[in-house]
Write an enzyme that holds these catalytic residues in place. Structure first.
Site, mmCIF file in Angstrom:
data_model
loop_
_atom_site.group_PDB
_atom_site.id
_atom_site.type_symbol
_atom_site.label_atom_id
_atom_site.label_comp_id
_atom_site.label_asym_id
_atom_site.label_seq_id
_atom_site.Cartn_x
_atom_site.Cartn_y
_atom_site.Cartn_z
ATOM 1 N N GLY A 63 33.683 41.221 36.859
ATOM 2 C CA GLY A 63 34.981 41.885 36.859
ATOM 3 C C GLY A 63 35.814 41.214 35.712
ATOM 4 C CG ASN A 75 37.473 39.068 40.053
ATOM 5 O OD1 ASN A 75 38.602 38.902 40.431
ATOM 6 N ND2 ASN A 75 37.561 39.838 39.113
ATOM 7 C CE1 TYR A 81 41.226 45.863 46.945
ATOM 8 C CE2 TYR A 81 43.132 45.364 48.276
ATOM 9 C CZ TYR A 81 42.309 45.226 47.322
ATOM 10 O OH TYR A 81 42.600 44.075 46.568
ATOM 11 C CB ALA A 121 38.171 47.722 56.062
HETATM 12 P P1 NAP Z 1 41.197 45.095 37.480
HETATM 13 O O1 NAP Z 1 42.132 44.806 36.581
HETATM 14 O O2 NAP Z 1 41.027 46.740 37.780
HETATM 15 O O3 NAP Z 1 39.720 44.839 37.076
HETATM 16 C C1 NAP Z 1 38.578 44.892 37.676
HETATM 17 C C2 NAP Z 1 37.484 44.265 36.699
HETATM 18 O O4 NAP Z 1 36.230 44.509 37.895
HETATM 19 C C3 NAP Z 1 37.245 45.085 35.611
HETATM 20 O O5 NAP Z 1 36.670 44.002 34.846
HETATM 21 C C4 NAP Z 1 36.311 46.011 35.769
HETATM 22 O O6 NAP Z 1 35.528 46.582 34.665
HETATM 23 C C5 NAP Z 1 35.470 45.414 37.091
HETATM 24 N N1 NAP Z 1 34.623 46.222 37.955
HETATM 25 C C6 NAP Z 1 35.295 46.983 38.767
HETATM 26 N N2 NAP Z 1 34.337 47.859 39.569
HETATM 27 C C7 NAP Z 1 32.894 47.245 39.066
HETATM 28 C C8 NAP Z 1 31.769 47.732 39.427
HETATM 29 N N3 NAP Z 1 31.303 48.418 40.288
HETATM 30 N N4 NAP Z 1 30.778 46.797 38.829
HETATM 31 C C9 NAP Z 1 31.131 45.901 37.960
HETATM 32 N N5 NAP Z 1 32.226 45.596 37.561
HETATM 33 C C10 NAP Z 1 33.317 46.299 38.100
HETATM 34 O O7 NAP Z 1 41.483 44.654 38.890
HETATM 35 P P2 NAP Z 1 42.295 43.333 39.333
HETATM 36 O O8 NAP Z 1 43.628 43.774 39.746
HETATM 37 O O9 NAP Z 1 42.089 42.403 38.290
HETATM 38 O O10 NAP Z 1 41.238 42.962 40.603
HETATM 39 C C11 NAP Z 1 40.394 42.010 40.494
HETATM 40 C C12 NAP Z 1 39.962 41.605 41.893
HETATM 41 O O11 NAP Z 1 41.155 41.025 42.563
HETATM 42 C C13 NAP Z 1 39.640 42.758 42.868
HETATM 43 O O12 NAP Z 1 38.689 42.286 43.825
HETATM 44 C C14 NAP Z 1 40.871 43.035 43.716
HETATM 45 O O13 NAP Z 1 40.784 43.648 44.826
HETATM 46 C C15 NAP Z 1 41.483 41.498 43.711
HETATM 47 N N6 NAP Z 1 43.132 41.786 44.091
HETATM 48 C C16 NAP Z 1 44.063 41.890 43.007
HETATM 49 C C17 NAP Z 1 45.109 41.920 43.146
HETATM 50 C C18 NAP Z 1 46.015 42.359 42.183
HETATM 51 O O14 NAP Z 1 47.329 42.241 42.356
HETATM 52 N N7 NAP Z 1 45.978 42.731 41.085
HETATM 53 C C19 NAP Z 1 45.637 41.571 44.558
HETATM 54 C C20 NAP Z 1 44.609 41.104 45.282
HETATM 55 C C21 NAP Z 1 43.326 40.979 45.275
HETATM 56 P P3 NAP Z 1 34.692 47.718 34.624
HETATM 57 O O15 NAP Z 1 35.659 48.945 35.290
HETATM 58 O O16 NAP Z 1 34.345 48.286 33.141
HETATM 59 O O17 NAP Z 1 33.356 47.814 35.623
#
Ligand code: NAP
Length: 254
Positions: A14, A86, A152, A154
């Protein structure tokens, strides 16, 4: 002063967007050799070019793809020192409207992927005699709830259950595994929500701002450091104090 992490190899799933890109950027600035993994080639390529990294495409929920992500990292850089698992998905759907397949999809991308990524990396850590894993969990699930995120939450709490046994199993390979638990982090995805919404979110956080993706990257970098070598199976909340207020009144008193 921390031992430089220069030239260590890190695979960030990610890593093409959001928090993962922030993690990749922090490691790249520290001189690490970074491999970004994501499904979409365009954004992965763009992020890799911007950060001086390499990229591999694939789905973290697919065992064959995950094995290839690790293999391509090793082929490109000669090894794997650090895995940042991630990648995650967070569709927001209340249970009453949720198709059971959506539940399975979120578990696959967020929870099964942690197992697959760690499993694929074990032979490399064994070969190198050491390794580091950092999971991106969340406050949502382990600590807090939010309507629409039952699956999510869970999956993110499940990652922490996985973490404890994984830490024990990985210890024989001199490898640690820890998790960062972000609060509300400002990513590209949030930009569409509008200034008012973002200001309301920031107002509910004691430090009065959303987190930056680099805030999570810095915590991951710490877990990956030599100096964190005796820490395993643990978590760190990076949320600007978001989970602390016990009521709206409490936040109003600041
Ligand atoms: P994001 O901006 O939507 O980015 C998600 C990344 O993961 C992208 O690079 C996406 O690329 C990749 N991805 C998604 N599904 C995938 C799959 N099946 N296989 C490979 N790559 C995949 O998300 P984010 O907000 O940065 O979140 C990243 C992590 O942080 C997640 O685990 C999320 O639960 C956690 N998190 C985020 C927040 C927040 O406030 N943003 C808070 C708590 C936790 P592609 O779509 O091209 O595959």
């Amino acid at each position: 002063m921390f031992t430089p992490i220069k030239d260590r190899t890190v695979l960030v799933t990610g890593g093409s967007k959001g928090i993962g890109k922030g993690i990749a950027s922090v490691f790249a600035k520290a001189g690490a050799k970074v491999m970004i993994a994501a499904r979409g080639e365009e954004s992965a390529k763009a992020a890799a070019e911007e950060l001086g990294a390499k990229y591999v495409t694939g789905d973290v929920g697919d065992w064959g793809d995950v094995q290839r992500m690790v293999a391509e990292t090793v082929a490109a850089y000669g090894g794997l020192d650090i895995l940042c698992a991630n990648a995650g998905a967070f569709p927001q759907t209340k249970m009453v409207d949720m198709d059971p397949d959506e539940w399975d999809g979120v578990m696959r991308t967020n929870l099964k992927s942690a197992f697959l990524c760690v499993k694929a990396a074990i032979p490399e850590f064994e070969k190198q005699g050491k390794g580091r894993v950092v999971l991106t969990s969340s406050i949502t699930g382990p600590v807090t709830g939010f309507p629409g995120w039952s699956h999510y939450g869970a999956s993110k709490a499940g990652q922490l259950g996985f973490l404890k046994t994984a830490a024990m199993e990985l210890s024989r390979y001199n490898t640690t595994i820890n998790a960062v638990m972000p609060g509300n982090i400002y990513t590209e995805g949030l930009q569409d929500l509008g200034e008012d919404y973002l200001a309301t979110m920031a107002a509910s956080i004691p430090l009065k701002r959303l987190g930056a993706v680099e805030d999570i990257g810095n915590a991951a970098l710490f877990f990956a450091s030599d100096e964190a070598g005796y820490i395993t199976g643990q978590t760190i909340i990076v949320d600007g104090g978001q989970i602390l207020p016990e009521s709206l009144e409490a936040i109003g008193e600041i």
